[in-house]
Design a protein around this motif. Sequence first.
Motif, PDB file in Angstrom:
ATOM      1  N   LEU A  11       0.771  -1.225  -0.026  1.00  0.00           N
ATOM      2  CA  LEU A  11      -0.059   0.170   0.067  1.00  0.00           C
ATOM      3  C   LEU A  11       0.861   1.408  -0.023  1.00  0.00           C
ATOM      4  N   LEU A  12       1.996   1.194   0.955  1.00  0.00           N
ATOM      5  CA  LEU A  12       2.781   2.467   0.716  1.00  0.00           C
ATOM      6  C   LEU A  12       3.557   2.600  -0.821  1.00  0.00           C
ATOM      7  N   CYS A  13       3.931   1.497  -1.305  1.00  0.00           N
ATOM      8  CA  CYS A  13       4.333   1.516  -2.662  1.00  0.00           C
ATOM      9  C   CYS A  13       3.368   2.297  -3.616  1.00  0.00           C
ATOM     10  N   VAL A  14       2.069   1.803  -3.530  1.00  0.00           N
ATOM     11  CA  VAL A  14       0.736   2.276  -4.277  1.00  0.00           C
ATOM     12  C   VAL A  14       0.855   3.548  -4.190  1.00  0.00           C
ATOM     13  N   ALA A  15       0.637   4.088  -2.909  1.00  0.00           N
ATOM     14  CA  ALA A  15       0.830   5.592  -2.435  1.00  0.00           C
ATOM     15  C   ALA A  15       1.947   6.371  -3.046  1.00  0.00           C
ATOM     16  N   ALA A  16       2.890   5.779  -3.146  1.00  0.00           N
ATOM     17  CA  ALA A  16       4.192   6.525  -3.607  1.00  0.00           C
ATOM     18  C   ALA A  16       3.952   6.618  -5.116  1.00  0.00           C
ATOM     19  N   ALA A  17       3.463   5.624  -5.808  1.00  0.00           N
ATOM     20  CA  ALA A  17       3.457   5.836  -7.163  1.00  0.00           C
ATOM     21  C   ALA A  17       2.290   6.901  -7.476  1.00  0.00           C
ATOM     22  N   LEU A  18       1.128   6.896  -6.963  1.00  0.00           N
ATOM     23  CA  LEU A  18       0.094   7.930  -7.008  1.00  0.00           C
ATOM     24  C   LEU A  18       0.839   9.275  -6.804  1.00  0.00           C
ATOM     25  N   ALA A  19       1.498   9.307  -5.708  1.00  0.00           N
ATOM     26  CA  ALA A  19       2.210  10.632  -5.355  1.00  0.00           C
ATOM     27  C   ALA A  19       3.003  11.218  -6.316  1.00  0.00           C
ATOM     28  N   GLY A  20       3.704  10.163  -7.014  1.00  0.00           N
ATOM     29  CA  GLY A  20       4.678  10.678  -8.161  1.00  0.00           C
ATOM     30  C   GLY A  20       3.919  11.208  -8.933  1.00  0.00           C
ATOM     31  N   TRP A  21       2.939  10.514  -9.714  1.00  0.00           N
ATOM     32  CA  TRP A  21       1.959  11.189 -10.703  1.00  0.00           C
ATOM     33  C   TRP A  21       1.445  12.458 -10.411  1.00  0.00           C
ATOM     34  N   VAL A  22       0.840  12.648  -9.389  1.00  0.00           N
ATOM     35  CA  VAL A  22       0.401  13.928  -8.902  1.00  0.00           C
ATOM     36  C   VAL A  22       1.411  14.928  -8.778  1.00  0.00           C
ATOM     37  N   ASP A  23       2.521  14.850  -8.188  1.00  0.00           N
ATOM     38  CA  ASP A  23       3.743  15.623  -8.140  1.00  0.00           C
ATOM     39  C   ASP A  23       4.157  16.031  -9.539  1.00  0.00           C
ATOM     40  N   ALA A  24       4.022  15.155 -10.402  1.00  0.00           N
ATOM     41  CA  ALA A  24       4.590  15.421 -11.792  1.00  0.00           C
ATOM     42  C   ALA A  24       3.656  16.360 -12.575  1.00  0.00           C
ATOM     43  N   VAL A  25       2.356  16.200 -12.152  1.00  0.00           N
ATOM     44  CA  VAL A  25       1.323  16.842 -13.007  1.00  0.00           C
ATOM     45  C   VAL A  25       1.250  18.284 -12.442  1.00  0.00           C
ATOM     46  N   VAL A  26       1.199  18.430 -11.151  1.00  0.00           N
ATOM     47  CA  VAL A  26       0.819  19.660 -10.727  1.00  0.00           C
ATOM     48  C   VAL A  26       1.403  19.902  -9.339  1.00  0.00           C
ATOM     49  N   GLY A  27       1.927  18.966  -8.614  1.00  0.00           N
ATOM     50  CA  GLY A  27       2.388  19.068  -7.332  1.00  0.00           C
ATOM     51  C   GLY A  27       1.179  18.518  -6.223  1.00  0.00           C
ATOM     52  N   GLY A  28       1.750  18.241  -4.962  1.00  0.00           N
ATOM     53  CA  GLY A  28       0.912  17.915  -3.893  1.00  0.00           C
ATOM     54  C   GLY A  28       0.922  16.288  -3.828  1.00  0.00           C
ATOM     55  N   GLY A  29       1.671  15.570  -4.076  1.00  0.00           N
ATOM     56  CA  GLY A  29       1.957  14.313  -3.981  1.00  0.00           C
ATOM     57  C   GLY A  29       1.978  14.159  -2.503  1.00  0.00           C
TER      58      GLY A  29
END
Length: 259
Positions: A11-29
Amino acid sequence: MHDLTLTTAVLLCVAAALAGWVDAVVGGGGLLQVPALLIAFPQLAPVYALGTNKAVSVVGTSAAAVTYARRAPVDVRLAVRLGGVAALAAVGGAFFAAGVDSDVLRPVIMVLLLAVAAFVVLRPQFGQNADGGAATRQRVVTAIVVVGAGIGFYDGLLGPGTGTFLVIGLVALLSMDMVTASATAKVVNVGTNLGALAMFTWQGTVLWALAPFMALFNLAGGTVGARMALRRGSGFVRVVMLVVVVALVGKLAHDQWGS
């Protein structure tokens, strides 16, 4: 770390992947990653979640910055200057992170985020197109102070919403379009992450046994997010920004009054 189960690690790794996506688009991961770490390790001081978040995020943010730099019109010289100032400011912010009174800061941040959301909604053309003119020396200096020093210090101190604040600041102060601002923000964010990470490492508040595994997933998310933002343009970034801002305000409000 000895209490970490396989399910929690996944679950932590999934959260990290989603956070990376959000960070790359606009920040806030960090909106996803920091709470995930806090839930996984409730026995640890929050500063460990902040430190580990930086160790993970710097990998995905760096990958996104490289992806953007190859395909977006980034002023590398300006971005590096902003990033250098931001890195130094983030060191200072991280130094005070352990003693910050979050109950005082959260309402201020919520007001700022709501103002950002209202501004973006009421001005639908905000960040859709650059004005085409070169930024004046005065505007560049203002951006270095506000975006570099101010937001850099905030990122080291607390962190949530840093990428969003960077994008808004770059659009407002330097008249960039959303994609260019997001690309430039990634370079600056690498600086803030490195600066804060240096201080957290010195303080010994990074879970190094876990961070590399989360970083791999954050890297993948960051690469995919940057490519999507480049392909879909400023309108897509604007929509994601509004979603992230609303979610961040909700998270901060829950932290402030929900418990």
